[in-house]
Design an enzyme around this catalytic site. Structure first.
Site, PDB file in Angstrom:
ATOM      1  N   PRO A   1       0.867  -1.358   0.100  1.00 18.62           N
ATOM      2  CG  PRO A   1      -0.088  -0.975   2.190  1.00 18.62           C
ATOM      3  CD  PRO A   1       0.510  -1.893   1.083  1.00 18.62           C
ATOM      4  CG  ASN A   2      -0.083   4.368   1.168  1.00 18.27           C
ATOM      5  OD1 ASN A   2      -1.028   4.964   0.967  1.00 18.27           O
ATOM      6  ND2 ASN A   2      -0.126   3.888   2.724  1.00 18.27           N
TER       7      ASN A   2
ATOM      8  NE  ARG B   1       4.114   6.483   1.450  1.00 21.81           N
ATOM      9  CZ  ARG B   1       4.606   5.370   2.018  1.00 21.81           C
ATOM     10  NH1 ARG B   1       5.058   4.492   1.237  1.00 21.81           N
ATOM     11  NH2 ARG B   1       4.394   4.962   3.216  1.00 21.81           N
TER      12      ARG B   1
ATOM     13  CE1 TYR C   1       9.221   4.802   2.539  1.00 17.75           C
ATOM     14  CE2 TYR C   1       7.736   6.525   2.680  1.00 17.75           C
ATOM     15  CZ  TYR C   1       8.271   5.304   3.374  1.00 17.75           C
ATOM     16  OH  TYR C   1       7.552   5.049   4.480  1.00 17.75           O
TER      17      TYR C   1
ATOM     18  CG  ASN D   1       8.408  -2.089   0.091  1.00 19.10           C
ATOM     19  OD1 ASN D   1       7.689  -2.257   1.305  1.00 19.10           O
ATOM     20  ND2 ASN D   1       8.953  -1.348  -0.259  1.00 19.10           N
TER      21      ASN D   1
ATOM     22  CB  ALA E   1       1.682   0.253   5.923  1.00 17.44           C
TER      23      ALA E   1
ATOM     24  CD  GLU F   1      10.599  -7.833   5.683  1.00 11.71           C
ATOM     25  OE1 GLU F   1      11.009  -8.956   6.007  1.00 11.71           O
ATOM     26  OE2 GLU F   1      10.288  -6.908   6.322  1.00 11.71           O
TER      27      GLU F   1
ATOM     28  CG  HIS G   1      11.379  -2.584   4.352  1.00 14.78           C
ATOM     29  ND1 HIS G   1       9.852  -2.587   4.177  1.00 14.78           N
ATOM     30  CD2 HIS G   1      11.509  -3.830   4.761  1.00 14.78           C
ATOM     31  CE1 HIS G   1       9.405  -3.627   4.985  1.00 14.78           C
ATOM     32  NE2 HIS G   1      10.299  -4.503   5.090  1.00 14.78           N
TER      33      HIS G   1
ATOM     34  NE  ARG H   1      10.941   5.700   8.167  1.00 13.82           N
ATOM     35  CZ  ARG H   1       9.807   5.655   7.139  1.00 13.82           C
ATOM     36  NH1 ARG H   1       9.793   4.545   6.385  1.00 13.82           N
ATOM     37  NH2 ARG H   1       8.884   6.551   7.334  1.00 13.82           N
TER      38      ARG H   1
HETATM   39  C1  DQA Z   1       8.479   0.825   3.739  1.00 12.88           C
HETATM   40  C2  DQA Z   1       8.577   1.016   5.154  1.00 12.88           C
HETATM   41  C3  DQA Z   1       7.053   0.787   5.886  1.00 12.88           C
HETATM   42  O1  DQA Z   1       7.316   1.179   7.216  1.00 12.88           O
HETATM   43  C4  DQA Z   1       6.293   1.965   5.177  1.00 12.88           C
HETATM   44  O2  DQA Z   1       5.035   1.978   5.820  1.00 12.88           O
HETATM   45  C5  DQA Z   1       6.104   1.947   3.821  1.00 12.88           C
HETATM   46  C6  DQA Z   1       7.397   1.815   3.104  1.00 12.88           C
HETATM   47  C7  DQA Z   1       9.890   0.949   2.775  1.00 12.88           C
HETATM   48  O3  DQA Z   1       9.799   0.664   1.624  1.00 12.88           O
HETATM   49  O4  DQA Z   1      10.798   1.923   3.457  1.00 12.88           O
HETATM   50  O5  DQA Z   1       5.185   2.233   3.187  1.00 12.88           O
HETATM   51  O6  DQA Z   1       8.104  -0.366   3.373  1.00 12.88           O
END
Ligand code: DQA
Length: 150
Positions: free
Chosen positions: A11-12, A19, A24, A75, A78, A99, A101, A108
């Site tokens: 998501p997002n 964003r 990011y 990825n 959240a 996995e 990120h 963080r």
């Molecule tokens: C994320 C890190 C997560 O905590 C966050 O909610 C994201 C992006 C990252 O790629 O750094 O949406 O997965």
């Protein structure tokens, strides 16, 4: 292409570019998918990239991946920190899972320090921004070759 790898963006991540660019970066998701596809081709990997803001759609995509792919890069965004359902879906797979990120989640907020999936995946890449996706592809090519030769 010799191998098929699924890439899941949670998501997002469709908002990348707009964003929180300080966290990011300024690349969009389509920039990332394009760079990955080009790099994957050199590794003899065909990619299926999927983004969703819906946990159920991510689950269905993971469930369908087992028959048609040899690895997955995810990825979960959240959902990393909340989703027992994604963890359980990963446990049904019998191929390498990475996995990923963009940010270093351990640098963080405290609620980002725990991943629901880190102990059921092959390995984790975090904090390298968009470079992480290419690192993940390199690692995945090696992991699939190892699996083939064992
Ligand atoms: C994320 C890190 C997560 O905590 C966050 O909610 C994201 C992006 C990252 O790629 O750094 O949406 O997965």
């Amino acid at each position: 292409m010799r191998y098929k790898v699924l890439v899941i963006h949670g998501p997002n991540l469709n908002m990348l570019g707009k964003r929180e660019p300080a966290v990011y970066g300024i690349k969009t998701l389509s920039d990332i998918d394009q760079a990955m596809s080009e790099y994957a081709r050199k590794l003899d990997i065909a990619l299926t990239a999927f983004q969703s803001n819906h946990e159920g759609e991510i689950l269905e995509t993971i469930q369908a991946a087992g028959d048609s792919h040899q690895g997955m890069i995810i990825n979960p965004a959240a959902y990393t920190h909340t989703s027992i359902a994604i963890r359980d879906a990963i446990l049904t797979l019998d191929f390498p899972v990475i996995e990923l990120h963009l940010s270093n989640i351990y640098k963080r907020e405290a609620f980002r320090h725990h991943s629901m999936i880190s102990d059921v995946v092959t390995g984790q890449i975090a904090g390298f921004g968009t470079h992480g996706y290419l690192l993940a592809l390199d690692a995945m090519a090696g992991l699939i070759q190892d699996a083939e030769s064992s």
